[in-house]
Motif scaffolding. Structure first.
Motif, mmCIF file in Angstrom:
data_model
loop_
_atom_site.group_PDB
_atom_site.id
_atom_site.type_symbol
_atom_site.label_atom_id
_atom_site.label_comp_id
_atom_site.label_asym_id
_atom_site.label_seq_id
_atom_site.Cartn_x
_atom_site.Cartn_y
_atom_site.Cartn_z
ATOM 1 N N ASP A 59 0.845 -1.199 0.000
ATOM 2 C CA ASP A 59 0.000 0.000 0.000
ATOM 3 C C ASP A 59 0.879 1.247 0.000
ATOM 4 O OD1 ASP A 59 0.926 0.383 2.596
ATOM 5 O OD2 ASP A 59 -0.928 -0.297 3.556
ATOM 6 N N GLU A 60 0.247 2.406 0.170
ATOM 7 C CA GLU A 60 0.992 3.666 0.084
ATOM 8 C C GLU A 60 2.015 3.826 1.205
ATOM 9 O OE1 GLU A 60 -2.870 4.274 2.284
ATOM 10 O OE2 GLU A 60 -2.201 3.311 0.431
ATOM 11 N N ASN A 61 1.878 3.061 2.288
ATOM 12 C CA ASN A 61 2.831 3.123 3.403
ATOM 13 C C ASN A 61 3.878 2.019 3.329
ATOM 14 O OD1 ASN A 61 1.537 5.373 4.683
ATOM 15 N ND2 ASN A 61 -0.066 3.967 5.391
ATOM 16 N N LYS A 62 3.900 1.284 2.234
ATOM 17 C CA LYS A 62 4.835 0.178 1.994
ATOM 18 C C LYS A 62 4.513 -1.057 2.845
ATOM 19 C CE LYS A 62 7.518 2.226 -1.030
ATOM 20 N NZ LYS A 62 6.755 3.460 -1.198
ATOM 21 N N ASN B 104 2.165 2.522 -10.692
ATOM 22 C CA ASN B 104 2.644 3.662 -11.481
ATOM 23 C C ASN B 104 3.773 3.310 -12.438
ATOM 24 O OD1 ASN B 104 4.364 3.109 -9.378
ATOM 25 N ND2 ASN B 104 4.953 5.237 -9.040
ATOM 26 N N TYR C 173 6.373 -5.050 6.375
ATOM 27 C CA TYR C 173 6.641 -3.875 5.538
ATOM 28 C C TYR C 173 7.723 -4.177 4.513
ATOM 29 C CZ TYR C 173 3.792 -0.759 8.409
ATOM 30 O OH TYR C 173 2.740 -0.144 9.049
#
Length: 437
Positions: A180-183, A200, A251
């Motif tokens: 996710d956006e927080n890795k 992306n 993570y």
């Protein structure tokens, strides 16, 4: 004013035990690993592959290191003892060999997770807060301090070091993560045929480097659960990671080189082509892997040898090496070496041409040989007049291995078989009746 960030990281590295998994066979390297484990394979003119994760540990301040060995480990153990055996346990530092020894049952190491599980008592004795699991068969330079700091700051139970690679390179070869956006890792696929692309970056995916950081007690708990689970492959990628990502904090840590804006240097030299290519990169004027960087040296064991020597300066017999790396103890006697990498104690006799080749230690190349785009294994004696990498059909007839990329591998066993074949042909020719007119 003291640098608290550096002190913070140094405290973390002191509280870390690193276990390097160095028991892999490296079957895609074929005969190059017939008598040695992949981490013991030579690389870069004077090193072994295992020297890179070991040097990263020492340069990062991690001084408690175990090396789990299994497949044909003699040369690996001998090298580690010579190069890394000077650390003192009394000073809180050690590099220890941990061979498979059936500590928790009747089996040898059955997978990457099992290799750690069978050494839990040894690790526990050192009382580390964190355990770093490292692959022993990749070539790269990395400061593990930043990885440890991020692991603690995110409150992770496990952190997976990763790198962006093309999908076609990762397919069937590497574990691939979706984050996710927080890795935070949301999905992990081990060696998928069709890797999931980054949102992306179409065609690129986030691949595991096989390097992990765990909180020690969490690691032991998961290894114990996995050991009791029937049908488990005892592997981090196949079993451990997929089983914990939903309920625990896992993570991803993207590997970056602060001194380089592009993709950081990391090579899995697991095939003959990739091994040859990675060595050839080093003879370029400004290779991405800078082995001359005194701020991050790669440590190893090397014999005390005389300097390389280039002799004879006649028009048809001149000893030269251009765009090449030549190690100590080598003698280039009236021959031309171009775009090649020679390890120690290689002797090239007169009237030879060596191009785009990797010549391992102790090789003797007799007169009038031509060698192009080849890997010559340790201690081979190339007989006079032999051509390698010039005629594909001749190489096949001689019993040499040719990779998909056209690299020719020559070993002592291949040369012995070739010599025996020629002797048999000579004997047969001598015993056949001669036809008369």
């Amino acid at each position: 004013m003291p640098n608290y960030a550096n002190r913070y990281i140094s405290n973390l590295t002191r509280d870390t035990y690193a276990l390097i998994l160095a028991g892999g066979r490296g079957s895609r390297l074929h005969e190059l690993t017939s008598w040695r484990a992949k981490p013991a394979v030579y690389f870069g003119g004077k090193f072994r592959i295992v020297d890179f994760p070991l040097s990263n540990c020492i340069n990062s301040g991690i001084r408690r290191v175990g090396i789990a060995t299994q497949y044909k480990s003699h040369s690996l153990i001998r090298h580690v003892n010579r190069a890394w055996g000077h650390f003192k346990k009394e000073l809180g530092e050690s590099v220890e060999i941990l061979p498979a020894s059936q500590r928790y049952g009747d089996n040898w190491y059955c997978g990457t997770a099992d290799a750690v599980f069978q050494n839990m008592d040894i690790i526990r004795h050192d009382l580390p807060k964190y355990v770093m699991i490292l692959s022993g068969d990749h070539v790269y330079r990395m400061d593990y301090g930043a990885l440890l700091a991020k692991h603690v700051e995110t409150g992770a139970d496990m952190t997976v070091c990763c790198i962006e690679v093309p999908n076609e390179e990762a397919a069937g070869a590497f574990g691939v993560m979706t984050v996710d956006e927080n890795k935070r890792v949301k999905r992990f696929d081990e060696k998928p045929a069709e890797p999931t692309s980054l949102p992306n970056k179409p065609g690129m995916c986030l691949a595991s480097m096989g390097n992990y950081v765990f909180n020690t007690e969490f690691l032991f708990e998961q290894l114990q659960k996995d050991a009791e689970k029937e049908g488990s492959g005892r592997d981090f990628g196949h079993d451990i990671i997929p089983s914990i990502i939903e309920q625990h904090n896992v993570y991803a840590f993207p590997f970056k080189d602060p001194s380089y804006s592009g993709t950081p240097y990391w090579r899995d030299v697991g095939t003959l082509d990739s091994f040859w290519e990675a060595n050839m990169e080093l003879v370029s004027p400004t290779p991405q892997l800078d082995l001359y960087d005194s701020q991050w040296p790669i440590w190893t064991y090397q014999e005390q040898l005389p300097p390389a020597k280039f002799i004879f300066d006649d028009d048809k017999r001149r000893g030269t090496a251009v765009d090449s790396t030549v190690s100590g103890g080598c003698i280039i006697s009236g021959s031309a070496v171009k775009r090649s990498l020679l390890f120690s104690n290689v002797h090239v006799h007169s009237y030879c041409t060596i191009e785009e080749s990797v010549i391992l230690p102790g090789v003797q190349i007799e007169r009038n040989c031509v060698i192009k785009k080849a890997i010559i294994d340790r201690s081979c004696v190339i007989p006079e007049g032999l051509e390698i990498g010039v005629d594909r059909d001749a190489d096949i007839k001689n019993g040499f291995r040719i990779s998909s990329g056209g690299v020719v591998l020559v070993t002592r066993d291949m040369l012995a078989a070739l010599n025996e074949k020629k002797q048999n042909e000579s004997t047969l020719a001598a015993t056949e009746p001669q036809l008369t007119a």
